[in-house]
Scaffold this active site. Structure first.
Site, PDB file in Angstrom:
ATOM      1  CE  LYS A 236      -4.513   0.496   0.082  1.00  0.00           C
ATOM      2  NZ  LYS A 236      -5.468  -0.466  -0.463  1.00  0.00           N
TER       3      LYS A 236
ATOM      4  CG  ASN B 199     -16.642   1.193  -8.638  1.00  0.00           C
ATOM      5  OD1 ASN B 199     -15.975   0.284  -8.166  1.00  0.00           O
ATOM      6  ND2 ASN B 199     -16.957   1.213  -9.924  1.00  0.00           N
TER       7      ASN B 199
HETATM    8  P1  NAD Z   1     -17.352   5.451  -3.796  1.00  0.00           P
HETATM    9  O1  NAD Z   1     -16.780   6.704  -3.289  1.00  0.00           O
HETATM   10  O2  NAD Z   1     -17.525   5.257  -5.265  1.00  0.00           O
HETATM   11  O3  NAD Z   1     -18.799   5.209  -3.148  1.00  0.00           O
HETATM   12  C1  NAD Z   1     -19.079   5.387  -1.796  1.00  0.00           C
HETATM   13  C2  NAD Z   1     -20.583   5.614  -1.662  1.00  0.00           C
HETATM   14  O4  NAD Z   1     -20.921   5.734  -0.288  1.00  0.00           O
HETATM   15  C3  NAD Z   1     -21.100   6.866  -2.335  1.00  0.00           C
HETATM   16  O5  NAD Z   1     -22.297   6.532  -3.000  1.00  0.00           O
HETATM   17  C4  NAD Z   1     -21.431   7.798  -1.182  1.00  0.00           C
HETATM   18  O6  NAD Z   1     -22.485   8.676  -1.503  1.00  0.00           O
HETATM   19  C5  NAD Z   1     -21.840   6.802  -0.145  1.00  0.00           C
HETATM   20  N1  NAD Z   1     -21.751   7.304   1.220  1.00  0.00           N
HETATM   21  C6  NAD Z   1     -20.785   8.048   1.790  1.00  0.00           C
HETATM   22  N2  NAD Z   1     -21.080   8.295   3.070  1.00  0.00           N
HETATM   23  C7  NAD Z   1     -22.239   7.664   3.312  1.00  0.00           C
HETATM   24  C8  NAD Z   1     -23.059   7.512   4.460  1.00  0.00           C
HETATM   25  N3  NAD Z   1     -22.719   8.058   5.622  1.00  0.00           N
HETATM   26  N4  NAD Z   1     -24.201   6.790   4.342  1.00  0.00           N
HETATM   27  C9  NAD Z   1     -24.545   6.232   3.165  1.00  0.00           C
HETATM   28  N5  NAD Z   1     -23.823   6.335   2.055  1.00  0.00           N
HETATM   29  C10 NAD Z   1     -22.689   7.034   2.141  1.00  0.00           C
HETATM   30  O7  NAD Z   1     -16.459   4.283  -3.176  1.00  0.00           O
HETATM   31  P2  NAD Z   1     -16.356   2.766  -3.627  1.00  0.00           P
HETATM   32  O8  NAD Z   1     -15.211   2.624  -4.562  1.00  0.00           O
HETATM   33  O9  NAD Z   1     -17.691   2.263  -4.029  1.00  0.00           O
HETATM   34  O10 NAD Z   1     -15.874   2.084  -2.261  1.00  0.00           O
HETATM   35  C11 NAD Z   1     -16.793   1.783  -1.224  1.00  0.00           C
HETATM   36  C12 NAD Z   1     -16.116   0.877  -0.206  1.00  0.00           C
HETATM   37  O11 NAD Z   1     -15.642  -0.303  -0.843  1.00  0.00           O
HETATM   38  C13 NAD Z   1     -14.887   1.471   0.498  1.00  0.00           C
HETATM   39  O12 NAD Z   1     -14.827   0.922   1.797  1.00  0.00           O
HETATM   40  C14 NAD Z   1     -13.727   0.927  -0.331  1.00  0.00           C
HETATM   41  O13 NAD Z   1     -12.505   0.896   0.406  1.00  0.00           O
HETATM   42  C15 NAD Z   1     -14.243  -0.474  -0.622  1.00  0.00           C
HETATM   43  N6  NAD Z   1     -13.627  -1.133  -1.781  1.00  0.00           N
HETATM   44  C16 NAD Z   1     -13.718  -0.584  -3.018  1.00  0.00           C
HETATM   45  C17 NAD Z   1     -13.162  -1.260  -4.097  1.00  0.00           C
HETATM   46  C18 NAD Z   1     -13.288  -0.731  -5.494  1.00  0.00           C
HETATM   47  O14 NAD Z   1     -12.844  -1.435  -6.423  1.00  0.00           O
HETATM   48  N7  NAD Z   1     -13.903   0.429  -5.731  1.00  0.00           N
HETATM   49  C19 NAD Z   1     -12.501  -2.485  -3.910  1.00  0.00           C
HETATM   50  C20 NAD Z   1     -12.443  -3.025  -2.623  1.00  0.00           C
HETATM   51  C21 NAD Z   1     -13.012  -2.334  -1.575  1.00  0.00           C
END
Ligand code: NAD
Length: 428
Positions: A106, A221
């Protein structure tokens, strides 16, 4: 008062618990609980106003015994060496549980990228690579985007590395834009991966997906494609999603009595993830308070927004109907809430298994870069399904054989695989 521990101490404590359960030699465990290598370096950047600002960069390679270290680079104001160490260690377990030939790494820069201009961001990205290029590479350590970094930034980093080594090297970094060495299917990979594991859990629990209801937290996402996957791949209904409303500066739950249409909701979501409430209401949707999603009378909960959302308070609202919790986000469940799920016999698909689809397609991106031949989206997703299904089955088998909770079983599978590689390579 309970002692406050930071993320890295927490990651080590989780590891220690499983190492003990596995009867791991304490001297070997000591090797595994520390990063293999750590880098901290300065990145001076000439800012647009002519001033010279000093940034610091980090890269931690926790373990590369199963293959090159793999993990994102975060640009976030609260990044520290310890958060990077913890995340690097979790990446080792995630890659091992997904059984991809990569280790854990990381990186980070403590900075709020929103405060930088495009050219300042580009200089910071190139500066990060300028300091790290001797210690990253397709066979050493392969970074990727993470919080605060984007495919465009990965493009700059790959370009800088290629210039420094003197030849085009797309495989040094993943999460690149499609057309710039990126893989098709990466956008939907994590969300669809979540759904492949939900499908396998339903088979195990003899549930009919077409009669199942889900509630999703988040609409970004991971959550968007988890919602699409639940409806389109499994034939179930998603009763609600939730999101952070930028204008109101608070989260809401958006629900529909007959189930939401995720593609319609995506069409009324702006580039920052805010759903247009007026258009949603006009289409018969209800806008409810933030935590309404967790109280829905559904079979599957998919927390896919942020860490720590299912906690000692919110877990009290979880309906008796819930049978599966699929952790799309990293660390969405606090230890207190996890204990409640355990005692209620709820089937939890732990984060580093459930959301491993993203890193799996990142691995596929590196494979395609190496071959210089690119697969179709369907080929990528088919391979992803095979990998996720195999990963799920190994964890389930471990859970049944050792009579342990799925989270502990996932750790056991991962740590055993890393241990085996260390033994085979004669490290221990
Ligand atoms: P993102 O920023 O695209 O989406 C996050 C979503 O959460 C948004 O829709 C936002 O509006 C919503 N949100 C934020 N605060 C909130 C709250 N208090 N209540 C409800 N909704 C809320 O992020 P992402 O890429 O979808 O990642 C989400 C999680 O998944 C994170 O923990 C990330 O570390 C994990 N993750 C992502 C990936 C990836 O490939 N994108 C891979 C593994 C893990």
């Amino acid at each position: 008062m309970a002692e406050l521990i930071n993320a890295f101490q927490m990651a080590q404590a989780q590891f220690d618990g499983v190492a003990k359960a596995l009867n791991l030699d304490p001297q070997v465990a000591e090797v595994m609980r520390w990063p293999s290598r750590e880098f901290k370096f300065q990145i001076p950047v000439r800012m647009d106003d002519g001033s010279l600002r000093l940034f610091f960069g980090y890269r931690v390679q926790h373990c590369d015994v199963r293959g090159p270290a793999k993990g994102g680079i975060r640009f976030h104001p609260s990044e520290t060496l310890d958060t990077v160490r913890a995340l690097a260690m979790w990446m080792t377990w995630k890659c091992a549980v997904a059984d991809i030939p990569l280790g854990g790494g990381k990186g980070g820069v403590p900075v709020d990228p929103a405060t930088l201009s495009v050219s300042e961001k580009e200089k910071l990205c190139r500066g990060w690579v300028g300091q790290m290029w001797r210690n990253i590479g397709p066979r050493q350590d392969v970074p990727a985007p993470d919080v605060g970094t984007t495919p465009q930034m990965m493009g700059w980093m790959m370009d800088e590395y290629s210039k420094l080594v003197g030849h085009y090297t797309p495989g040094v970094i993943t999460g690149k834009p499609v057309g710039g060495g990126g893989s098709l299917g990466r956008t939907e990979a994590t969300g669809f991966g979540v759904i492949y594991t939900v499908r396998e859990a339903m088979k195990h629990l003899q549930m009919d997906p077409t009669k199942s209801l889900a509630a999703v937290q988040g609409f970004g996402n991971v959550s968007q494609y988890a919602a699409i996957g639940f409806t389109e791949l499994l034939g179930g209904k998603v009763m609600c999603v939730s999101y952070w409303d930028r204008a109101d500066r608070m989260p809401y739950t958006v629900s529909h009595p007959n189930g939401v249409n995720p593609r319609f909701l995506m069409s009324i979501t702006d580039q920052y993830g805010t759903i247009d409430k007026t258009k949603a209401r006009e289409a018969g949707y209800q806008i409810e308070e933030a935590e309404a999603w967790i109280a829905k009378d559904v079979d599957v909960l998919i927390p896919a927004a942020l860490e720590g959302q299912v906690n000692a308070e919110t877990v009290k609202k979880v309906s008796d109907r819930v049978r599966i919790v699929a952790e799309g986000a990293n660390g969405p469940t606090t230890p207190e809430a996890d204990a409640v799920f355990k005692s209620r016999g709820i089937f939890v698909i732990p984060d580093f298994l459930c959301n491993a689809g993203g890193v799996t397609v990142s691995y596929f991106e590196g494979v395609q870069n190496d071959m210089n031949y690119y697969w179709t989206r369907d080929e990528v997703l088919e391979r992803l399904d095979t990998k996720m299904t195999q990963a799920f089955r190994s964890v389930l088998e471990m859970s049944e054989a050792e009579k342990v909770y799925m989270r502990d079983a996932a750790y056991m599978v991962a740590i055993k695989r890393v241990f085996t590689a260390m033994e085979l390579r004669g490290w221990i």
